[in-house]
Design a protein around this motif. Sequence first.
Motif, PDB file in Angstrom:
ATOM      1  N   GLY A  24     -23.318  77.982 -77.220  1.00 51.17           N
ATOM      2  CA  GLY A  24     -22.956  77.815 -78.622  1.00 51.17           C
ATOM      3  C   GLY A  24     -24.025  77.176 -79.478  1.00 51.17           C
ATOM      4  O   GLY A  24     -23.735  76.702 -80.568  1.00 51.17           O
ATOM      5  N   ASN A  25     -25.274  77.172 -79.017  1.00 48.70           N
ATOM      6  CA  ASN A  25     -26.365  76.567 -79.754  1.00 48.70           C
ATOM      7  C   ASN A  25     -26.549  77.272 -81.100  1.00 48.70           C
ATOM      8  O   ASN A  25     -26.739  78.488 -81.167  1.00 48.70           O
ATOM      9  CB  ASN A  25     -27.645  76.654 -78.919  1.00 48.70           C
ATOM     10  CG  ASN A  25     -28.823  76.033 -79.600  1.00 48.70           C
ATOM     11  OD1 ASN A  25     -29.295  76.530 -80.616  1.00 48.70           O
ATOM     12  ND2 ASN A  25     -29.313  74.947 -79.039  1.00 48.70           N
ATOM     13  N   ALA A  26     -26.509  76.515 -82.177  1.00 47.53           N
ATOM     14  CA  ALA A  26     -26.590  77.087 -83.518  1.00 47.53           C
ATOM     15  C   ALA A  26     -27.900  77.839 -83.746  1.00 47.53           C
ATOM     16  O   ALA A  26     -27.903  78.902 -84.364  1.00 47.53           O
ATOM     17  CB  ALA A  26     -26.428  75.988 -84.564  1.00 47.53           C
ATOM     18  N   PHE A  27     -29.007  77.325 -83.231  1.00 43.59           N
ATOM     19  CA  PHE A  27     -30.290  77.991 -83.434  1.00 43.59           C
ATOM     20  C   PHE A  27     -30.364  79.311 -82.682  1.00 43.59           C
ATOM     21  O   PHE A  27     -30.915  80.292 -83.177  1.00 43.59           O
ATOM     22  CB  PHE A  27     -31.448  77.068 -83.033  1.00 43.59           C
ATOM     23  CG  PHE A  27     -31.566  75.881 -83.933  1.00 43.59           C
ATOM     24  CD1 PHE A  27     -32.025  76.018 -85.237  1.00 43.59           C
ATOM     25  CD2 PHE A  27     -31.201  74.623 -83.491  1.00 43.59           C
ATOM     26  CE1 PHE A  27     -32.132  74.922 -86.083  1.00 43.59           C
ATOM     27  CE2 PHE A  27     -31.290  73.520 -84.325  1.00 43.59           C
ATOM     28  CZ  PHE A  27     -31.759  73.670 -85.617  1.00 43.59           C
ATOM     29  N   LEU A  28     -29.781  79.364 -81.492  1.00 40.11           N
ATOM     30  CA  LEU A  28     -29.722  80.609 -80.739  1.00 40.11           C
ATOM     31  C   LEU A  28     -28.891  81.647 -81.498  1.00 40.11           C
ATOM     32  O   LEU A  28     -29.299  82.796 -81.643  1.00 40.11           O
ATOM     33  CB  LEU A  28     -29.118  80.367 -79.353  1.00 40.11           C
ATOM     34  CG  LEU A  28     -28.884  81.621 -78.511  1.00 40.11           C
ATOM     35  CD1 LEU A  28     -30.198  82.280 -78.141  1.00 40.11           C
ATOM     36  CD2 LEU A  28     -28.099  81.274 -77.267  1.00 40.11           C
ATOM     37  N   ILE A  29     -27.746  81.227 -82.000  1.00 48.67           N
ATOM     38  CA  ILE A  29     -26.875  82.131 -82.752  1.00 48.67           C
ATOM     39  C   ILE A  29     -27.583  82.638 -84.003  1.00 48.67           C
ATOM     40  O   ILE A  29     -27.560  83.836 -84.306  1.00 48.67           O
ATOM     41  CB  ILE A  29     -25.550  81.428 -83.106  1.00 48.67           C
ATOM     42  CG1 ILE A  29     -24.745  81.191 -81.827  1.00 48.67           C
ATOM     43  CG2 ILE A  29     -24.749  82.239 -84.105  1.00 48.67           C
ATOM     44  CD1 ILE A  29     -23.543  80.294 -82.006  1.00 48.67           C
ATOM     45  N   LEU A  30     -28.228  81.751 -84.738  1.00 45.65           N
ATOM     46  CA  LEU A  30     -28.983  82.160 -85.930  1.00 45.65           C
ATOM     47  C   LEU A  30     -30.032  83.215 -85.590  1.00 45.65           C
ATOM     48  O   LEU A  30     -30.170  84.221 -86.291  1.00 45.65           O
ATOM     49  CB  LEU A  30     -29.680  80.961 -86.572  1.00 45.65           C
ATOM     50  CG  LEU A  30     -28.842  80.046 -87.444  1.00 45.65           C
ATOM     51  CD1 LEU A  30     -29.630  78.787 -87.774  1.00 45.65           C
ATOM     52  CD2 LEU A  30     -28.411  80.756 -88.712  1.00 45.65           C
TER      53      LEU A  30
END
Length: 72
Positions: A24-30
């Motif tokens: 759920g890492n925000a940077f990965l999702i972005l």
Amino acid sequence: MKDNEFFDAKPLTNAIVEFSRKDGNAFLILGLVRRAILQSDRPELAAQFIKEATAYDYDHLLMSCAKYVTIE
């Protein structure tokens, strides 16, 4: 607009992103969503997505993803 109406709306691009096996890492999702938008029928929306998705909190990030791509 109610949340359930938001998620029933058709995404702005034809991109599909699979989140089921990702953390759920925000940077990965972005990064995943931005890359998918760049490869979609509407690559010009990538910068707009990043600006919108990073404007608020994590929940807003996820809602922005659903606005721009199909999430599986």
